[in-house]
Design an enzyme around this catalytic site. Structure first.
Site, short mmCIF file in Angstrom:
data_model
loop_
_atom_site.label_atom_id
_atom_site.label_comp_id
_atom_site.label_asym_id
_atom_site.label_seq_id
_atom_site.Cartn_x
_atom_site.Cartn_y
_atom_site.Cartn_z
N CYS A 1 -25.83 2.03 -12.99
CA CYS A 1 -25.10 3.08 -12.77
C CYS A 1 -25.80 4.38 -12.95
O CYS A 1 -26.31 4.77 -14.27
CB CYS A 1 -23.81 3.27 -13.83
N GLU B 1 0.86 -1.16 0.04
CA GLU B 1 -0.11 0.01 -0.22
C GLU B 1 0.83 1.41 0.30
O GLU B 1 0.31 2.19 -0.66
CB GLU B 1 -0.94 -0.02 1.24
N CYS C 1 -17.67 1.16 -20.48
CA CYS C 1 -19.09 1.00 -19.89
C CYS C 1 -19.82 -0.20 -20.23
O CYS C 1 -20.47 -1.04 -19.42
CB CYS C 1 -20.15 2.37 -20.14
N CYS D 1 -18.73 -3.20 -18.13
CA CYS D 1 -18.89 -2.97 -16.79
C CYS D 1 -20.20 -3.72 -16.06
O CYS D 1 -21.16 -3.79 -16.60
CB CYS D 1 -19.44 -1.57 -16.41
N CYS E 1 -13.92 1.23 -14.93
CA CYS E 1 -14.57 2.82 -14.80
C CYS E 1 -13.33 3.70 -14.49
O CYS E 1 -13.12 4.32 -13.75
CB CYS E 1 -15.28 2.43 -13.56
#
Length: 279
Positions: free
Chosen positions: A198, A27, A189, A192, A182
């Site tokens: 959405c 991270e 799209c 997705c 996205c």
């Protein structure tokens, strides 16, 4: 909004048993850095320093050197300090409690919750830039998220399943959805899995202003000069006279600013006229 389907792309820090230290290091490295650049350096880092105590036992200079070309080298210094704190405060074990994680150097809301959720399996909302973009489009119906805010955590928490394992899966899948589908420009799209739910797509995908602060260009910037100074010191076999450090840089004032800012950040140190990485 149902949990997005997990992506097929496999990354080491999401594999079972990767460990809290590995997740924490990943991270730190992933902040504003592409996955492809992180993976080989992460593997080398964990091979050399498989525990926080192993890193804490070395000089900060070694962490700065091993950071190589990841950028934002203060993260290396912060990670070293966090390793020392984990060794001294937590017997060398990365803490599970979010507040204890937040008390470590260089750890903010996102990283603390990522470690608690992905390493320990606890139910926490994990919100990064990619998650915020998915929430902005799918829930709020806007093309771009606003500036980061604490309410982002509340928004994600409201969508998480109650079961901790499912919550961790949704956190990871939402981040992945924002990273590979996205995306900020030219979102995919049609690929997705939540396109029919959405709000932005239902509204016709209207263009909305991007109010986030833009990062300054790297080429010719003070950041580039700072990187050049650090590179020179990494390659040096010992301390370097400050007057000789980047002596041929095209902008002497910028070079001096870079050296002074690195000294201020603790990324380099000076002994009189000699400059070196932190000891």
């Amino acid at each position: 909004m149902p949990s997005p389907a997990p992506a097929e792309r496999r990354v080491p820090w999401r594999e079972p048993g990767f460990g809290a230290w590995g997740v924490l290091v990943s991270e730190f490295m992933l902040q504003q850095t592409q996955v492809a650049r992180v993976v080989p350096l992460l593997e080398a880092w964990l091979a050399r320093w498989p525990t926080p105590s192993a890193l804490a036992g070395e000089a900060p200079a070694e962490a700065v050197k091993a950071w190589a070309n990841l950028g934002y080298p203060r993260r290396a210094l912060w990670l070293h300090r966090a390793a020392v704190e984990i060794r001294d405060r937590h017997d060398g074990v990365v803490p599970r409690d979010v507040d204890a994680l937040l008390a470590l150097t260089g750890i903010g809301d996102y990283t603390a919750r990522a470690v608690a959720a992905f390493a320990y399996g606890d139910r926490h909302p994990v919100v990064d830039t990619n998650t915020r973009r998915v929430l902005a489009r799918a829930v709020d119906g806007t093309e771009h998220p606003g500036p980061p805010h604490r309410r982002d955590l509340d928004a994600m928490a409201a969508l998480l399943p109650e079961a901790a394992e499912e919550a961790a899966l949704m956190n990871a899948a939402t981040m992945e959805l924002g990273q590979v589908v996205c995306v900020a420009r030219s979102p995919r799209c049609d690929a997705c899995p939540i396109r029919d739910l959405c709000a932005w797509r239902a509204a016709g995908a209207p263009s909305t202003p991007d109010l986030r602060r833009k990062q300054a260009r790297y080429e010719g910037s003070d950041r580039q000069a700072r990187g050049a100074v650090l590179r020179a010191l990494r390659d040096a076999t010992g301390p370097v006279p400050q007057a000789a450090l980047l002596a041929g840089w095209h902008d002497a004032a910028q070079r001096d600013r870079a050296i002074l800012s690195l000294l201020s950040d603790g990324l380099i140190e000076s002994d009189g006229e000699l400059v070196h990485l932190p000891r």
